[in-house]
Design a protein around this motif. Structure first.
Motif, PDB file in Angstrom:
ATOM      1  N   ILE A  62       0.788  -1.136  -0.061  1.00  0.00           N
ATOM      2  CA  ILE A  62      -0.031  -0.003   0.081  1.00  0.00           C
ATOM      3  C   ILE A  62       0.838   1.108   0.096  1.00  0.00           C
ATOM      4  CG2 ILE A  62      -1.850   1.301   1.498  1.00  0.00           C
ATOM      5  CD1 ILE A  62      -2.440  -1.419   2.554  1.00  0.00           C
ATOM      6  N   GLN A  63       0.834   2.277  -1.010  1.00  0.00           N
ATOM      7  CA  GLN A  63       1.374   3.306  -0.887  1.00  0.00           C
ATOM      8  C   GLN A  63       0.555   4.472  -0.352  1.00  0.00           C
ATOM      9  OE1 GLN A  63       2.687   2.728  -5.443  1.00  0.00           O
ATOM     10  NE2 GLN A  63       3.647   4.485  -4.679  1.00  0.00           N
ATOM     11  N   GLN A  64       1.043   5.354   0.243  1.00  0.00           N
ATOM     12  CA  GLN A  64       0.376   6.587   0.799  1.00  0.00           C
ATOM     13  C   GLN A  64       1.676   7.889   0.741  1.00  0.00           C
ATOM     14  OE1 GLN A  64      -1.220   5.449   4.440  1.00  0.00           O
ATOM     15  NE2 GLN A  64       0.462   6.322   5.718  1.00  0.00           N
ATOM     16  N   PRO A  65       1.096   8.854   0.799  1.00  0.00           N
ATOM     17  CA  PRO A  65       1.861  10.245   1.257  1.00  0.00           C
ATOM     18  C   PRO A  65       2.429   9.960   2.589  1.00  0.00           C
ATOM     19  CG  PRO A  65      -0.073  10.800   0.184  1.00  0.00           C
ATOM     20  CD  PRO A  65      -0.119   9.581   0.553  1.00  0.00           C
ATOM     21  N   ASN A  66       3.522  10.616   2.853  1.00  0.00           N
ATOM     22  CA  ASN A  66       4.269  10.358   4.069  1.00  0.00           C
ATOM     23  C   ASN A  66       3.293  11.103   5.294  1.00  0.00           C
ATOM     24  OD1 ASN A  66       6.346  11.915   6.437  1.00  0.00           O
ATOM     25  ND2 ASN A  66       6.590   9.739   6.036  1.00  0.00           N
ATOM     26  N   SER A  67       2.751  10.306   6.145  1.00  0.00           N
ATOM     27  CA  SER A  67       1.547  10.396   7.184  1.00  0.00           C
ATOM     28  C   SER A  67       2.013   9.989   8.537  1.00  0.00           C
ATOM     29  CB  SER A  67       0.499   9.963   6.933  1.00  0.00           C
ATOM     30  OG  SER A  67      -0.030  10.278   5.335  1.00  0.00           O
ATOM     31  N   ALA A  72       0.053   4.974   9.268  1.00  0.00           N
ATOM     32  CA  ALA A  72       0.538   3.836   8.218  1.00  0.00           C
ATOM     33  C   ALA A  72      -0.126   2.673   8.950  1.00  0.00           C
ATOM     34  CB  ALA A  72       1.993   3.833   8.153  1.00  0.00           C
ATOM     35  N   LEU A  73      -0.056   2.401  10.172  1.00  0.00           N
ATOM     36  CA  LEU A  73      -0.459   1.166  10.630  1.00  0.00           C
ATOM     37  C   LEU A  73      -1.974   1.123  10.761  1.00  0.00           C
ATOM     38  CD1 LEU A  73       1.863   1.267  14.168  1.00  0.00           C
ATOM     39  CD2 LEU A  73       1.855  -0.615  12.351  1.00  0.00           C
ATOM     40  N   ASN A  74      -2.649   2.144  10.822  1.00  0.00           N
ATOM     41  CA  ASN A  74      -3.944   2.344  11.045  1.00  0.00           C
ATOM     42  C   ASN A  74      -4.416   1.905   9.245  1.00  0.00           C
ATOM     43  OD1 ASN A  74      -4.276   3.035  13.474  1.00  0.00           O
ATOM     44  ND2 ASN A  74      -4.865   5.252  12.735  1.00  0.00           N
ATOM     45  N   ARG A  75      -3.912   2.380   8.529  1.00  0.00           N
ATOM     46  CA  ARG A  75      -4.216   2.231   7.004  1.00  0.00           C
ATOM     47  C   ARG A  75      -3.883   0.498   6.681  1.00  0.00           C
ATOM     48  NH1 ARG A  75      -3.352   4.559   1.801  1.00  0.00           N
ATOM     49  NH2 ARG A  75      -4.555   3.353   0.510  1.00  0.00           N
ATOM     50  N   GLY A  76      -3.016  -0.025   7.261  1.00  0.00           N
ATOM     51  CA  GLY A  76      -2.628  -1.522   6.835  1.00  0.00           C
ATOM     52  C   GLY A  76      -3.771  -2.377   7.757  1.00  0.00           C
ATOM     53  N   ALA A  77      -4.271  -1.795   8.944  1.00  0.00           N
ATOM     54  CA  ALA A  77      -5.298  -2.724   9.702  1.00  0.00           C
ATOM     55  C   ALA A  77      -6.545  -2.568   9.166  1.00  0.00           C
ATOM     56  CB  ALA A  77      -5.114  -2.207  11.076  1.00  0.00           C
ATOM     57  N   ALA A  78      -6.992  -1.343   8.324  1.00  0.00           N
ATOM     58  CA  ALA A  78      -8.036  -1.175   7.718  1.00  0.00           C
ATOM     59  C   ALA A  78      -8.374  -1.994   6.567  1.00  0.00           C
ATOM     60  CB  ALA A  78      -8.309   0.380   7.565  1.00  0.00           C
ATOM     61  N   GLU A  79      -7.276  -2.253   5.934  1.00  0.00           N
ATOM     62  CA  GLU A  79      -7.425  -2.815   4.569  1.00  0.00           C
ATOM     63  C   GLU A  79      -7.016  -4.512   4.772  1.00  0.00           C
ATOM     64  OE1 GLU A  79      -5.849  -1.072   1.219  1.00  0.00           O
ATOM     65  OE2 GLU A  79      -6.346   0.952   1.989  1.00  0.00           O
ATOM     66  N   SER A  80      -6.783  -4.832   5.861  1.00  0.00           N
ATOM     67  CA  SER A  80      -6.083  -6.046   6.120  1.00  0.00           C
ATOM     68  C   SER A  80      -7.600  -7.035   6.082  1.00  0.00           C
ATOM     69  CB  SER A  80      -5.609  -6.224   7.501  1.00  0.00           C
ATOM     70  OG  SER A  80      -6.433  -6.176   8.453  1.00  0.00           O
ATOM     71  N   ARG A  81      -7.087  -8.499   5.980  1.00  0.00           N
ATOM     72  CA  ARG A  81      -8.272  -9.521   5.702  1.00  0.00           C
ATOM     73  C   ARG A  81      -8.082 -10.354   7.090  1.00  0.00           C
ATOM     74  NH1 ARG A  81      -6.494 -10.392  -0.613  1.00  0.00           N
ATOM     75  NH2 ARG A  81      -4.717 -11.463   0.663  1.00  0.00           N
ATOM     76  N   GLY A  82      -6.926 -10.563   7.576  1.00  0.00           N
ATOM     77  CA  GLY A  82      -6.963 -11.433   8.909  1.00  0.00           C
ATOM     78  C   GLY A  82      -7.763 -11.040   9.957  1.00  0.00           C
ATOM     79  N   HIS A  83      -8.087 -12.199  10.839  1.00  0.00           N
ATOM     80  CA  HIS A  83      -8.773 -11.854  12.035  1.00  0.00           C
ATOM     81  C   HIS A  83      -7.926 -11.101  13.253  1.00  0.00           C
ATOM     82  CE1 HIS A  83     -12.385 -13.956  10.695  1.00  0.00           C
ATOM     83  NE2 HIS A  83     -11.293 -15.157  10.322  1.00  0.00           N
ATOM     84  N   VAL A  84      -6.764 -11.518  12.966  1.00  0.00           N
ATOM     85  CA  VAL A  84      -5.486 -10.955  14.032  1.00  0.00           C
ATOM     86  C   VAL A  84      -4.708 -10.136  13.289  1.00  0.00           C
ATOM     87  CG1 VAL A  84      -3.920 -11.635  15.303  1.00  0.00           C
ATOM     88  CG2 VAL A  84      -5.980 -13.170  15.427  1.00  0.00           C
ATOM     89  N   SER A  85      -4.555  -8.893  14.063  1.00  0.00           N
ATOM     90  CA  SER A  85      -3.560  -8.061  13.434  1.00  0.00           C
ATOM     91  C   SER A  85      -2.286  -8.156  14.081  1.00  0.00           C
ATOM     92  CB  SER A  85      -3.953  -6.603  13.571  1.00  0.00           C
ATOM     93  OG  SER A  85      -5.206  -6.338  12.643  1.00  0.00           O
ATOM     94  N   ILE A  86      -1.014  -8.327  13.528  1.00  0.00           N
ATOM     95  CA  ILE A  86       0.237  -8.601  13.959  1.00  0.00           C
ATOM     96  C   ILE A  86       1.063  -7.319  13.285  1.00  0.00           C
ATOM     97  CG2 ILE A  86       2.270  -9.887  14.420  1.00  0.00           C
ATOM     98  CD1 ILE A  86       0.695 -12.408  13.493  1.00  0.00           C
TER      99      ILE A  86
END
Length: 321
Positions: A62-67, A72-86
């Motif tokens: 996932i690419q995003q402007p420097n934020s 970045a962690l929030n974006r990854g979790a929002a677009e994730s598919r797993g039941h557990v976020s590591i």
């Protein structure tokens, strides 16, 4: 898809590559987890490296402007598919049981946070402050390894931790207005939500620490600032966040204030440390300087709470109320 490993990254192409290669050698079947790399505005060759890297697991970029890392962690979790976020830092090299250990924990309970073990590797030319920092890091995790205590919210560092994706989203994810301490702030809210914390020594990650005195001392100062902000938001955190500061010698508060008044620079402190010879490399010297920078951050954020007379009075009473 049981788990999503979320890795925020910024201009660490080679370190990130090593991190991903370690994830390619897991005991957990690769079909059970995905890896999401959030490229937070990197300007190096990170994207080219990721495009050419072959992995046995599903790798999404996932690419995003420097934020910033929390966003970045929030974006990854929002677009994730797993039941557990590591959540994993991009400079951490994990052991083969890493994913399996996190998943094993979350199969036993829902409202639980996995706190993986982190070790540090320093370069051969690491300075005295980095060596003192690494020793304190080892001592911190040795308490868990020896069973002296279990981690709590203030031990929860975002570089190696896991939580149910649903719960992470339910509490609102990471705040994005703190440059340090956002992981501890998240852990505090997770505890208020009813989560407990479990140490996972087998979910081992090794972090390559390249910072020296100036960077690490600045981190301590930022941590002091962040602690004040956390206390403003959650008054119940004060005793825990400032407890170690309260334990310091009364004379140190006076000396810290004198250093602050004299506006002693980091270069001048390095010079004084060198003049002290062997004593300058002692654990006592590291504790004095490290705590000074933490106090300095607290003092800048809340000067009315950190005059040396007040600190001594509070120490006598045994609290910061």
């Amino acid at each position: 898809m049981e788990a999503s490993i979320i890795i925020p990254t910024y201009n660490r192409s080679e370190m990130l590559r090593k991190c991903l290669l370690a994830l390619s050698d897991q005991t957990q079947p690769t079909g059970n987890f995905e890896v999401i790399v959030v490229v937070d505005g990197s300007t190096d060759r990170t994207l080219e490296m990721l495009a050419s890297l072959e992995t046995p697991f599903s790798l999404r970029v996932i690419q995003q402007p420097n934020s910033g890392q929390p966003a970045a962690l929030n974006r990854g979790a929002a677009e994730s598919r797993g039941h557990v976020s590591i959540f994993l830092d991009d400079d951490v090299i994990v052991s083969p049981p890493f994913v399996a250990e996190h998943l094993r924990l979350h199969r036993t309970a829902d409202r639980i946070v996995g706190v993986g073990q982190l070790t540090l590797t320093l370069p051969s030319n690491a300075d005295w402050f980095a060596r003192g920092f690494a020793q304190g890091w080892r001592d911190h995790y040795e308490e868990f390894n020896c069973g002296q205590r279990q981690p709590d919210w203030d031990d929860c560092y975002g570089g190696n931790m896991s939580v149910s994706r649903a719960i992470f989203l339910a509490v609102g994810g990471n705040v994005t207005d703190l440059r340090r301490g956002y992981d501890v702030e998240l852990a505090y809210r997770l505890k208020q939500y009813g989560c407990s914390f479990k140490y996972l020594p087998g979910a081992l990650g090794n972090q390559y620490e390249r910072k020296g005195f100036r960077e690490l001392s600045a981190d301590s100062e930022f941590a002091g600032e962040a602690s004040v902000e956390l206390v403003h938001r959650y008054p119940g955190t004060e005793t825990r966040l400032f407890g170690d500061l309260r334990k310091n010698r009364r004379s140190w508060f006076v000396l810290w204030r004198l250093l602050e008044i004299a506006n002693v620079s980091a270069r001048e402190i390095e010079y004084l440390q060198q003049l002290a010879g062997k004593r300058g490399s002692s654990s006592e010297m590291f504790a004095f300087i490290s705590n000074y920078y933490f106090w300095k951050g607290v003092h800048r954020a809340a000067p009315e709470r950190t005059s040396w007379k007040q600190m001594i009075q509070l120490k006598k009473r045994g609290n910061f109320a």
